[in-house]
Structures are given as C-alpha cells and as structure tokens.
Design a protein around this motif. Structure first.
Motif, mmCIF file in Angstrom:
data_model
loop_
_atom_site.group_PDB
_atom_site.id
_atom_site.type_symbol
_atom_site.label_atom_id
_atom_site.label_comp_id
_atom_site.label_asym_id
_atom_site.label_seq_id
_atom_site.Cartn_x
_atom_site.Cartn_y
_atom_site.Cartn_z
ATOM 1 N N VAL A 18 3.762 72.289 10.268
ATOM 2 C CA VAL A 18 4.400 73.073 9.198
ATOM 3 C C VAL A 18 5.665 72.372 8.726
ATOM 4 C CG1 VAL A 18 5.559 75.248 8.654
ATOM 5 C CG2 VAL A 18 3.408 75.271 9.919
ATOM 6 N N ASP A 19 6.501 71.923 9.674
ATOM 7 C CA ASP A 19 7.737 71.227 9.301
ATOM 8 C C ASP A 19 7.442 69.943 8.529
ATOM 9 O OD1 ASP A 19 9.251 73.186 10.586
ATOM 10 O OD2 ASP A 19 9.486 72.031 12.433
ATOM 11 N N THR A 20 6.430 69.195 8.974
ATOM 12 C CA THR A 20 6.046 67.955 8.285
ATOM 13 C C THR A 20 5.573 68.254 6.871
ATOM 14 O OG1 THR A 20 5.421 66.923 10.378
ATOM 15 C CG2 THR A 20 4.515 65.935 8.379
ATOM 16 N N ASN A 41 -3.410 61.741 15.915
ATOM 17 C CA ASN A 41 -3.200 62.308 17.250
ATOM 18 C C ASN A 41 -1.774 62.857 17.324
ATOM 19 O OD1 ASN A 41 -1.442 60.069 17.918
ATOM 20 N ND2 ASN A 41 -3.297 58.848 18.199
ATOM 21 N N THR A 42 -1.430 63.440 18.455
ATOM 22 C CA THR A 42 -0.107 64.075 18.544
ATOM 23 C C THR A 42 1.026 63.061 18.467
ATOM 24 O OG1 THR A 42 -0.316 64.142 20.964
ATOM 25 C CG2 THR A 42 -0.876 66.134 19.761
ATOM 26 N N SER A 43 0.832 61.857 18.976
ATOM 27 C CA SER A 43 1.879 60.826 18.861
ATOM 28 C C SER A 43 2.152 60.504 17.400
ATOM 29 C CB SER A 43 1.479 59.542 19.598
ATOM 30 O OG SER A 43 1.474 59.754 20.980
ATOM 31 N N GLU A 44 1.092 60.293 16.635
ATOM 32 C CA GLU A 44 1.256 60.017 15.208
ATOM 33 C C GLU A 44 1.858 61.210 14.484
ATOM 34 O OE1 GLU A 44 -2.231 58.527 13.239
ATOM 35 O OE2 GLU A 44 -2.459 56.879 14.670
ATOM 36 N N LEU A 45 1.476 62.417 14.897
ATOM 37 C CA LEU A 45 2.034 63.624 14.294
ATOM 38 C C LEU A 45 3.553 63.649 14.451
ATOM 39 C CD1 LEU A 45 1.874 66.502 13.073
ATOM 40 C CD2 LEU A 45 1.408 67.330 15.393
ATOM 41 N N VAL A 46 4.026 63.386 15.654
ATOM 42 C CA VAL A 46 5.473 63.394 15.911
ATOM 43 C C VAL A 46 6.150 62.260 15.148
ATOM 44 C CG1 VAL A 46 7.234 63.108 17.700
ATOM 45 C CG2 VAL A 46 5.234 64.554 18.145
ATOM 46 N N GLU A 47 5.557 61.076 15.162
ATOM 47 C CA GLU A 47 6.131 59.939 14.448
ATOM 48 C C GLU A 47 6.219 60.213 12.944
ATOM 49 O OE1 GLU A 47 3.880 56.420 15.430
ATOM 50 O OE2 GLU A 47 4.204 56.748 17.579
ATOM 51 N N ARG A 48 5.201 60.808 12.398
ATOM 52 C CA ARG A 48 5.208 61.106 10.959
ATOM 53 C C ARG A 48 6.184 62.213 10.625
ATOM 54 N NH1 ARG A 48 -0.666 59.630 8.588
ATOM 55 N NH2 ARG A 48 -0.799 57.673 9.727
ATOM 56 N N PHE A 49 6.349 63.138 11.540
ATOM 57 C CA PHE A 49 7.334 64.193 11.327
ATOM 58 C C PHE A 49 8.715 63.570 11.118
ATOM 59 C CE2 PHE A 49 10.656 66.883 13.225
ATOM 60 C CZ PHE A 49 10.617 67.932 12.325
ATOM 61 N N ARG A 51 9.352 60.503 10.262
ATOM 62 C CA ARG A 51 9.309 59.621 9.102
ATOM 63 C C ARG A 51 9.619 60.368 7.809
ATOM 64 N NH1 ARG A 51 3.699 57.246 8.160
ATOM 65 N NH2 ARG A 51 4.069 56.475 10.253
ATOM 66 N N TYR A 52 9.186 61.625 7.709
ATOM 67 C CA TYR A 52 9.401 62.383 6.482
ATOM 68 C C TYR A 52 10.787 63.030 6.407
ATOM 69 C CZ TYR A 52 4.467 61.691 5.519
ATOM 70 O OH TYR A 52 3.239 61.121 5.272
ATOM 71 N N MET A 53 11.595 62.862 7.445
ATOM 72 C CA MET A 53 12.970 63.384 7.412
ATOM 73 C C MET A 53 13.851 62.453 6.594
ATOM 74 S SD MET A 53 13.937 64.442 11.274
ATOM 75 C CE MET A 53 13.676 66.106 11.795
ATOM 76 N N LEU A 97 15.036 73.164 15.177
ATOM 77 C CA LEU A 97 13.673 72.655 15.032
ATOM 78 C C LEU A 97 12.827 73.141 16.205
ATOM 79 C CD1 LEU A 97 14.364 69.002 13.849
ATOM 80 C CD2 LEU A 97 13.412 70.867 12.485
ATOM 81 N N SER A 98 11.551 73.239 15.982
ATOM 82 C CA SER A 98 10.652 73.844 16.972
ATOM 83 C C SER A 98 10.597 73.088 18.295
ATOM 84 C CB SER A 98 9.249 73.947 16.388
ATOM 85 O OG SER A 98 8.778 72.676 15.997
ATOM 86 N N PHE A 99 10.863 71.789 18.311
ATOM 87 C CA PHE A 99 10.757 71.033 19.552
ATOM 88 C C PHE A 99 12.075 70.915 20.312
ATOM 89 C CE2 PHE A 99 11.106 67.918 16.094
ATOM 90 C CZ PHE A 99 12.255 67.225 16.476
#
Length: 195
Positions: A18-20, A41-49, A51-53, A97-99
């Motif tokens: 959602v944040d991404t 995958n989850t690693s890419e999900l976190v990395e892309r999150f 990246r969009y900041m 942030l959620s994490f």
C-alpha cells in the motif's frame, strides 16, 4: 491475487505494498501501476518501497536502520550530527511506517526489512551514523561509570558503530573496539569486576 502470492498475506508486506503504491502514485500522477512495481519477492518489495521514496526519506530510513534501535531522545540528540538540516517533521512521519515498531518508547525496524535495507544502505550514511554514535557515547564509556544505567547502552551503541563501518574487516573492527571500549574496561577486569 498477485499481491497475495507476493506477500503470502503477511500484513507487514501488504502494508508495504500500500505504501509503495501511494508513493508511486505521488511520483507518477495519472499512471496506473502494474503489479511489477512491487517486485517478484519480498526482498524486491522492500527494495522497491525504499526506491519510490524521496531522497530525504530514504536517507532517514537508512539512518534509522543503522541505529538498529532508538528513542526519540536519541534522535533529538544526534539528528543534527547526522544531517545538518535534520527534519523532525519527516522523522515523525517515517517512524509511523508499518515496518517500524515501537515498544515502550523504543523503536526498531522489522528484522527482515532491516536486513534487506542495511545491505542497500550507502556507506556514507553508515559512516555518518557511526560517527554520531561514537561522538555521543564515547564520553560515557570514558567516564568509567560502569554501573550507571546508561553505560551498557553506550557500550552497545559503540559496538554498533564499529560493526557498521568495519563489519567486513575483522582486524579493523578489533582495533576500533580496542580504541573505543576495551582500554576503558581493562582496569576494571584487573580489579576483579569481570570474570
């Protein structure tokens, strides 16, 4: 369906999606994002999150990850040592942030997210955070007040600083710890305080 496959329904990863999505929409108004913006995958999900900041948010998240755990008081005391124009409004937004987890006034980043992002953290940020930690906590270690409540915390943050900047070189880490911790503890071991 694709988001569920990517996240396995894990609330943390769904929140990151959602944040991404919101960050992507903010940077790309009018563009409808495809599932690919979230990664495979989850690693890419976190990395892309991350990246969009925006750059300031990225730097702050990386700095917090370097600290491993922190309090608002610590941020107030070292924020300007890390960044001359430290933005406390941004900090308040980022720590929600959620994490980022808060327990009894102490914050830390979800372990998996922290591990992924610490690998991506720029060396310059690690060095700034390590320097700020040493500047703040070395005087406490030098005070040799071993039984004060802040002493253990000071030791932990000095060790964290050493690991941030010397994890890949055992000799340099050992030298760092010797210069910043061991020599202050040595007299106490001679006097039987440690077994």
């Amino acid at each position: 369906k694709d988001l569920y496959r990517l996240t396995n329904g894990t609330p943390l990863y769904l929140d990151i999606c959602v944040d991404t999505y919101l960050q992507f929409k903010e940077q790309n108004p009018g563009v409808i994002p495809a599932i690919g913006i979230f990664g495979e995958n989850t690693s890419e999900l976190v990395e892309r999150f991350i990246r969009y900041m925006d750059t300031n948010s990225q730097e702050l998240v990386f700095s917090l990850i370097c600290l491993e755990n922190w309090t608002d008081e610590l941020i107030e005391s070292i924020g300007y040592k890390i960044y001359q124009n430290f933005n406390f409004v941004l900090y308040e937004r980022i720590k929600n942030l959620s994490f980022i987890i808060c327990e009894n006034g102490k914050y830390y980043v979800h372990k998996t997210v922290s591990e992924i992002l610490l690998q991506k953290c720029p060396t310059q940020i690690k060095n700034k955070v390590a320097e700020a930690l040493v500047d703040k906590f070395k005087p406490i270690v030098q005070s040799k007040k071993h039984f004060s409540t802040s002493y253990g915390e000071a030791l932990a943050y000095i060790v964290r600083a050493g690991i941030l900047i010397h994890i890949s070189d055992e000799n340099e880490l050992s030298e760092f710890l010797d210069d910043n911790i061991y020599r202050y503890l040595l007299p106490f071991s001679y006097n039987g305080f440690f077994e």
